[in-house]
Design a protein around this motif. Structure first.
Motif, PDB file in Angstrom:
ATOM      1  N   PRO A   1       0.800  -1.313  -0.063  1.00 51.78           N
ATOM      2  CA  PRO A   1       0.050   0.278   0.176  1.00 51.78           C
ATOM      3  C   PRO A   1       0.858   1.327  -0.031  1.00 51.78           C
ATOM      4  O   PRO A   1       1.825   1.134   0.758  1.00 51.78           O
ATOM      5  CB  PRO A   1      -0.555   0.085   1.396  1.00 51.78           C
ATOM      6  CG  PRO A   1      -0.684  -1.672   1.776  1.00 51.78           C
ATOM      7  CD  PRO A   1       0.560  -2.082   1.156  1.00 51.78           C
ATOM      8  N   LEU A   2       0.484   2.228  -0.774  1.00 49.79           N
ATOM      9  CA  LEU A   2       1.346   3.446  -0.887  1.00 49.79           C
ATOM     10  C   LEU A   2       0.733   4.226   0.589  1.00 49.79           C
ATOM     11  O   LEU A   2       1.931   4.916   0.983  1.00 49.79           O
ATOM     12  CB  LEU A   2       0.626   4.411  -1.939  1.00 49.79           C
ATOM     13  CG  LEU A   2       0.774   4.137  -3.352  1.00 49.79           C
ATOM     14  CD1 LEU A   2       0.354   4.712  -4.341  1.00 49.79           C
ATOM     15  CD2 LEU A   2       2.477   4.133  -3.540  1.00 49.79           C
ATOM     16  N   ILE A   3      -0.301   3.837   1.307  1.00 50.80           N
ATOM     17  CA  ILE A   3      -0.446   4.464   2.621  1.00 50.80           C
ATOM     18  C   ILE A   3      -0.307   3.296   3.585  1.00 50.80           C
ATOM     19  O   ILE A   3      -1.256   2.521   3.457  1.00 50.80           O
ATOM     20  CB  ILE A   3      -1.760   5.240   2.728  1.00 50.80           C
ATOM     21  CG1 ILE A   3      -1.862   6.118   1.597  1.00 50.80           C
ATOM     22  CG2 ILE A   3      -1.862   6.123   4.103  1.00 50.80           C
ATOM     23  CD1 ILE A   3      -3.141   6.693   1.525  1.00 50.80           C
ATOM     24  N   PRO A   4       0.536   3.170   4.387  1.00 48.99           N
ATOM     25  CA  PRO A   4       0.874   2.053   5.246  1.00 48.99           C
ATOM     26  C   PRO A   4      -0.300   1.685   6.048  1.00 48.99           C
ATOM     27  O   PRO A   4      -1.032   2.902   6.595  1.00 48.99           O
ATOM     28  CB  PRO A   4       1.986   2.252   5.811  1.00 48.99           C
ATOM     29  CG  PRO A   4       2.827   2.860   5.081  1.00 48.99           C
ATOM     30  CD  PRO A   4       1.832   3.987   4.381  1.00 48.99           C
ATOM     31  N   LEU A   5      -0.964   0.461   6.262  1.00 50.41           N
ATOM     32  CA  LEU A   5      -1.873   0.231   7.383  1.00 50.41           C
ATOM     33  C   LEU A   5      -1.618   0.981   8.827  1.00 50.41           C
ATOM     34  O   LEU A   5      -0.358   0.851   9.292  1.00 50.41           O
ATOM     35  CB  LEU A   5      -2.232  -0.937   7.448  1.00 50.41           C
ATOM     36  CG  LEU A   5      -2.876  -1.725   6.168  1.00 50.41           C
ATOM     37  CD1 LEU A   5      -3.136  -3.185   6.715  1.00 50.41           C
ATOM     38  CD2 LEU A   5      -3.796  -0.958   5.556  1.00 50.41           C
ATOM     39  N   GLY A   6      -2.504   1.688   9.185  1.00 49.87           N
ATOM     40  CA  GLY A   6      -2.194   2.173  10.671  1.00 49.87           C
ATOM     41  C   GLY A   6      -1.864   3.694  10.544  1.00 49.87           C
ATOM     42  O   GLY A   6      -1.591   4.361  11.608  1.00 49.87           O
ATOM     43  N   THR A   7      -1.609   4.260   9.137  1.00 50.89           N
ATOM     44  CA  THR A   7      -1.219   5.632   9.312  1.00 50.89           C
ATOM     45  C   THR A   7      -2.511   6.167   9.450  1.00 50.89           C
ATOM     46  O   THR A   7      -3.415   6.047   9.168  1.00 50.89           O
ATOM     47  CB  THR A   7      -0.702   5.676   7.752  1.00 50.89           C
ATOM     48  OG1 THR A   7       0.225   4.980   7.403  1.00 50.89           O
ATOM     49  CG2 THR A   7      -0.322   7.267   7.575  1.00 50.89           C
ATOM     50  N   ARG A   8      -2.202   7.417  10.312  1.00 53.25           N
ATOM     51  CA  ARG A   8      -3.359   8.369  10.625  1.00 53.25           C
ATOM     52  C   ARG A   8      -3.018   9.605   9.966  1.00 53.25           C
ATOM     53  O   ARG A   8      -2.017   9.877   9.684  1.00 53.25           O
ATOM     54  CB  ARG A   8      -3.428   8.492  12.099  1.00 53.25           C
ATOM     55  CG  ARG A   8      -3.745   6.989  12.684  1.00 53.25           C
ATOM     56  CD  ARG A   8      -3.680   7.480  14.254  1.00 53.25           C
ATOM     57  NE  ARG A   8      -4.030   6.020  14.850  1.00 53.25           N
ATOM     58  CZ  ARG A   8      -4.371   5.970  16.254  1.00 53.25           C
ATOM     59  NH1 ARG A   8      -4.459   7.060  17.039  1.00 53.25           N
ATOM     60  NH2 ARG A   8      -4.607   4.807  16.653  1.00 53.25           N
ATOM     61  N   GLY A   9      -4.475  10.304   9.665  1.00 55.92           N
ATOM     62  CA  GLY A   9      -3.982  11.699   9.054  1.00 55.92           C
ATOM     63  C   GLY A   9      -5.426  12.297   9.131  1.00 55.92           C
ATOM     64  O   GLY A   9      -6.527  11.550   9.715  1.00 55.92           O
TER      65      GLY A   9
END
Lengths: 451, 61
Positions: free
Chosen positions: A70-78
């Motif tokens: 994934p380009l946005i890793p799992l667990g990333t918050r924003g």
């Protein structure tokens, strides 16, 4: 816990439930609390039943596509559109059209108060997607086989394409019974920058609404390192860089053209067009051995600085006459120096009769101030001409229609450029749809043949 | 945004056309000189035009 939505960013992360994969024993953490229906082990890619306290294995798949990261890793918050979200799931999906398989990625975002929303990514194009709150109205065509438009919250969406979407790879938590290999019938309707999608799985239809986002917005929202992948091509709901109503611009252009014509008529009426000199002279070669130059009578130009038109007529035929002119202000010594040729040729050959040139010539001198003027004229002529008469007409304050022509072009060029850009962008967009521009023209011509 | 720009731009084009027409702009180019002596009126041959010796077209088809 306070009533306000607490920010998700910043340690320590709240962890709802810690479990272990029944197959490989890897630790599994559920982030979406009770909303997860299935969870995928990040280690062995088993799809597990999140509702089962023992995490029963629902499906095992060999992650041949393990390289999908994934380009946005799992667990990333924003923070997306003012709300904190955490990426809890990821899936790669594909569709095959004309033997070519297209892949796109979907990210599940979770906020304990706002619930689930999605981000999709295809070739660097992103969409922020949420489930529709009301059911869209779909208008079917006469055959009823496909719907051409859909209406949602007062906006009309055009049918873009229908295809079967396959789920190839999954990771993380999902609020539904996700399966690799699952096929859903997907139909997209567009109204840039929004896309309305229906996804039919068995007998269940889910409608979602997406809004186009630029990669940089995603990167900023999730504070991702580096730069987002560059967007390739034109996406189905990508907003056109020409964010204008092209028809409205053409209407404005038409209005300006009318104003320009009115201005031309008004200033043409207002122009003095005052004849200040009309003389006929004779050029005689025998006398030309001496000094040929001479000056005209003095004439007065009044009013504001304006144009002066000098018109020369000579009845030449297969000859030329050339006049060196100088319009001289006798008060200030300012002069406008110019040379004009009058030549006219005609004949007859295998192509028929031909002519070239004219027996008259006109020149307009710019911005001549008021004052007392005379013309210095120095004629030259074809050596084969023994003598020829010519007339000189000077007119003050004549309109120059070429200025209106230039103004018309100046008004037209930006409209044409904008229209062309809008056309090419929309053409690129729809060439990827079920209704490519070429096919539309082919369809109309073939239907014409049938009749 | 572009519509606003175009409206302003169009107004500017029309104003320029009107101003140019009023001030006597022309698309023809001529050579301007200053301080031509007053004696030219009495002796036109004393003035030398910059266009003298122009190569004349003696063509036809």
């Amino acid at each position: 816990m306070s009533a306000d939505t607490p920010p998700l960013s910043g340690p320590p992360k709240p962890q709802a439930k810690g479990l272990n994969c029944p197959k490989c024993g890897a630790a599994i953490t559920l982030h979406s609390f009770g909303q997860a229906v299935t969870v995928v082990c990040a280690s062995c890619h088993c799809i597990l039943d999140a509702k089962d306290p023992n995490l029963a294995i629902l499906q095992q798949f060999e992650a041949a596509t393990r390289e999908v990261k994934p380009l946005i890793p799992l667990g990333t918050r924003g923070k997306l559109r003012g709300t904190d979200y955490e990426v809890i799931g990821f899936q790669r999906r594909s569709t095959t059209v004309d033997g070519i398989t297209y892949y796109w990625h979907e990210y599940l975002l979770f906020n304990p108060y706002k619930g689930i929303r999605y981000l999709s990514e295809y070739n660097g194009h992103w969409n922020d997607i949420s489930i529709c709150k009301t059911l869209p109205n779909v208008d079917h065509d006469m055959l009823g086989s496909s719907s051409l438009t859909a209406n949602y919250l007062g906006e009309t969406y055009k049918h873009f394409q229908s295809a079967d979407a396959n789920t190839d790879f999954v990771l993380g938590e999902f609020p539904w019974q996700v399966r690799v290999g699952e096929k859903a019938a997907v139909t997209d309707y567009v109204h840039p920058p929004r896309v309305l999608s229906s996804e039919k799985l068995d007998k269940e239809v889910t409608w979602s609404i997406g809004e186009y986002m630029y990669g940089r917005e995603i990167w900023d929202a999730f504070k991702l390192p580096g730069a987002p992948p560059e967007a390739m091509g034109v996406y189905e709901n990508q907003p056109s860089p020409v964010t204008i109503n092209v028809t409205g611009i053409w209407v404005a252009f038409a209005a300006f053209t009318v104003f320009l014509l009115a201005l031309m008529a008004f200033l043409d009426m207002r122009a003095k067009k005052e004849p200040v000199l009309h003389e006929t002279y004779l050029y005689n070669r025998a006398e030309a051995k001496n000094e040929t130059s001479f000056v005209t009578d003095v004439f007065e130009l009044t009013g504001h600085p304006s144009t002066v038109e000098v018109k020369t007529f000579a009845p030449v035929s297969n000859h030329w006459i050339y006049l060196n002119y100088a319009l001289i202000n006798q008060d200030t010594g300012q002069a406008w120096d110019f040379g004009r040729e009058v030549s006219y040729y005609s004949g007859y050959d295998s192509d028929g009769s031909w002519t070239e040139g004219k027996q008259s010539d006109t020149v307009v001198l710019p911005s001549v101030p008021p004052g007392h003027y005379y013309l210095r004229i120095e004629p030259e002529a074809d050596p084969s001409l023994s003598s020829i008469s010519y007339s000189v007409d000077v007119t003050h304050d004549v309109p120059v229609f070429g200025i209106y022509g230039l103004a018309f072009l100046a008004l037209l060029v930006p409209v044409v450029i904008i229209s062309f850009r809008a056309y090419t962008f929309e053409r690129s967009r729809w060439s990827e749809s079920d209704h490519p521009p070429m096919q539309l023209s082919n369809m109309s011509s073939s239907s014409g043949d049938d009749e | 945004m572009f519509r606003k720009f175009y409206l302003l731009y169009g107004a500017l084009v029309l104003s320029t056309a009107a101003f140019g027409q009023y001030r006597g702009w022309s698309l023809d180019t001529v050579n301007q000189l200053k301080n031509v002596p007053k004696s030219v009126r009495d002796n036109p041959g004393s003035y030398r035009t910059v266009y003298a010796g122009y190569h004349h077209y003696t063509g036809g088809k």
